[in-house]
Motif scaffolding. Structure first.
Motif, short mmCIF file in Angstrom:
data_model
loop_
_atom_site.label_atom_id
_atom_site.label_comp_id
_atom_site.label_asym_id
_atom_site.label_seq_id
_atom_site.Cartn_x
_atom_site.Cartn_y
_atom_site.Cartn_z
N LEU A 32 0.43 -7.10 -16.98
CA LEU A 32 0.84 -6.96 -15.58
C LEU A 32 0.70 -5.51 -15.13
O LEU A 32 0.25 -5.25 -14.00
N TRP A 83 -6.10 -14.49 -10.08
CA TRP A 83 -4.96 -15.18 -10.69
C TRP A 83 -5.06 -16.69 -10.51
O TRP A 83 -4.76 -17.44 -11.44
N VAL A 138 5.05 -17.32 -8.88
CA VAL A 138 4.42 -16.29 -8.06
C VAL A 138 5.14 -16.23 -6.72
O VAL A 138 5.61 -17.25 -6.20
N TRP A 179 4.34 -14.27 -12.92
CA TRP A 179 4.23 -12.93 -12.35
C TRP A 179 5.64 -12.45 -12.02
O TRP A 179 6.14 -12.60 -10.91
N VAL A 188 3.39 -7.91 -9.69
CA VAL A 188 3.86 -9.28 -9.44
C VAL A 188 3.32 -9.85 -8.13
O VAL A 188 3.76 -10.92 -7.70
#
Length: 566
Positions: free
Chosen positions: A16, A61, A88, A258, A281
């Motif tokens: 991340l 993603w 998410v 995330w 994120v």
């Protein structure tokens, strides 16, 4: 499942931070994965000006989800990634991308009359999902999709004219599986379903139907909850995290989460509030939304106070709400004071004196018990709490029933099996402390003055009565404890067992100012229970008297710990 299909991603924090994919190395069928991505990328986003392609608007993603979903199907028709759980935040295009995935599934599907479901938590979200899928068809400039697919508005259905496969948009309820035998299911915003008492049963029905088919697939995609996670959402999120962290080897679910690591979420300096960390994120940042827009929304939320700031962070940054900010001032420090090593036996072993407070106990209420001990070495206060509920609560308070059942599974709450179990268990705990020689001669056990006859009788049956048992005044008379506990939490001299139940209960505390007194009333918390917190405050009141143990050295020092089965 073959061992090579490991869904663990132990380096997820570093991934991340560096903007790398969360997809672990999987032996995907690359040709199938690439074909699905190409189809997805060519579809057009229906609700963005200019209707760009998904290839232009969507970040990598979501392509990872497409790759895993369609590239895990082998030549024997077995799908090795049967489930994906994606967490998410808002504005990343979850529902729109979900519509793109459903259309991709229809386009690559080889199962005649295969059924696919897009399930939303509410009618509004379900309708939005349908409009996204229908809009993708309408946005096809070449007209191919309009010729191939029949959009049936009144049924919220899209049917493939070639092989009669179809997708239906449904709302999550007990009837969602009626007449359905899906090969693919997409569930949107699972966190909203966490408060539904029947949600686990419905999800079980969906899984049962899918597991009968070797090529089935389910995608759960959700934002973090704007309340402490509960029910089916809590269960699925905990499972996904355990898989991601390598704690579950043979897993059914691929987790793509995330979220910031717990250390960043609990840090009092709030590193999650630094926009420099947001790309960790926000996988669609810079594509379908820009940082300036997010900053404006965050600053507006922050101006409204800590509660709205935290709510915004839960929805856009997936910051999990363990205790709500903006209520009682002690909530800001509660999380950092957790110490999971504090059990009742550990408290007894470490402390030179202890007091007990008991509160609540109605049929639609919780009975809360709190023990506070004074550490003989550091003089810090150690707190251990437990709660009991009659089964009536689950019927009368259906909205919080899933949450209460979570606490029961964790061992912090007892759902009573008979009418007097709570009184008997409480008396047994008090007897354990009394037998250890930790309770003071006077004012060692405090009770809410209202409706305590049965508890007094249960204590008396264990030989605890007289000056040992006292009434603890409620309401404004606890103001000193309310302020004193907040101070001790902040200065690091109060420690608790770190259980999720107490985090939720502390988050429910709604203080009211009455003159110079700060009052936490049960009525102000409404359906969200606070009885165990009132018990903690009662124990703070007793410990503030600086008591000394009546029994001298604890018998545990010479005889070992006595276990009480509760």
């Amino acid at each position: 499942m073959n061992q090579t299909w490991s869904f663990a991603c132990p380096d997820w924090v570093d991934r991340l931070r560096t903007g790398r994919s969360l997809l672990p190395p999987l032996p995907l069928n690359q040709a199938r994965a690439d074909r699905a991505v190409r189809i997805f990328d060519k579809l057009r986003v229906p609700d963005i000006a200019g209707q760009p392609s998904f290839g232009e608007a969507t970040g990598e993603w979501f392509r990872d989800i497409i790759r895993a979903a369609f590239g895990s199907l082998d030549d024997q028709g077995v799908r090795h990634v049967p489930e994906i759980f994606a967490l998410v935040g808002k504005k990343n295009g979850k529902t729109t991308n979900g519509g793109g995935l459903i259309m991709t599934a229809l386009l690559v599907n080889e199962v005649p009359r295969g059924e696919m479901l897009f399930i939303g938590p509410t009618q509004e979200i379900a309708d939005l999902a349908f409009q996204q899928a229908a809009g993708i068809i309408e946005a096809d400039e070449e007209g191919y999709l309009q010729k191939r697919f029949h959009v049936i508005e009144h049924l919220k259905m899209i049917r493939d004219r070639r092989n009669k496969a179809f997708v239906k948009i449904k709302t999550f309820d007990m009837r969602v599986m009626t007449g359905s035998k899906p090969i693919m299911v997409l569930i949107d915003e699972l966190h909203i379903m966490g408060s539904l008492h029947y949600a686990a049963r419905v999800l079980g029905q969906i899984r049962g139907a899918l597991q009968a088919k070797k090529n089935s697939f389910m995608l759960i995609i959700s934002t973090q909850s704007d309340e402490p996670p509960a029910g089916v959402f809590r269960t699925e999120l905990d499972y996904a995290r355990a898989v991601r962290d390598g704690k579950i080897a043979q897993a059914r679910m691929l987790p793509l989460l995330w979220e910031f690591p717990a250390s960043m979420q609990l840090d009092e300096t709030k590193p999650w509030a630094d926009p420099a960390n947001w790309p960790m994120v926000m996988p669609s940042l810079g594509r379908i939304f820009q940082l300036d827009a997010m900053l404006a929304g965050y600053h507006e939320a922050r101006e409204k106070g800590p509660v709205e700031e935290r709510r915004w962070a839960s929805q856009h940054l997936n910051v999990e709400i363990g205790v709500a900010l903006g209520g009682w001032e002690g909530t800001a420090y509660w999380g950092a004071a957790g110490d999971e090593s504090i059990t009742l036996d550990a408290l007894i072993a470490r402390c030179d004196v202890a007091v007990v407070s008991i509160d609540g106990g109605g049929l639609d209420d919780l009975l809360g018990l709190a023990v506070i001990g004074r550490d003989r070495a550091s003089r810090d206060w150690l707190c251990w709490a437990k709660a009991w509920a009659q089964p009536d609560v689950l019927d009368r308070r259906k909205r919080i029933a899933p949450r209460l059942l979570d606490f029961a599974r964790a061992g912090d709450l007892v759902i009573c099996e008979h009418a007097t179990q709570d009184f008997e268990d409480v008396a047994a705990i008090c007897a354990k402390l009394h037998g250890a020689g930790l309770l003071p001669e006077k004012a060692g056990i405090g009770l809410d003055p209202a409706g305590v006859t049965h508890i007094i009788d249960a204590l008396a049956a264990q030989g605890m009565e007289g000056d040992l048992v006292v009434a603890v005044p409620q309401g404004w008379r606890l103001s000193g404890a309310v302020k004193g506990l907040a101070r001790k939490l902040k200065d690091g001299t109060f420690w608790h067992a770190g259980c999720a139940m107490m985090a939720w209960i502390v988050g429910n505390a709604k203080p009211e100012q009455r003159g110079n007194a700060t009052v936490i009333e049960k009525a102000a918390a409404g359906e969200a229970k606070i009885d165990p917190l009132i018990a903690v405050l009662g124990a703070v009141q007793l410990m503030s008297r600086n008591p000394e143990a009546h029994g001298g050295p604890s018998v545990y020092e010479t005889r070992g710990l006595i276990e009480v089965d509760l």
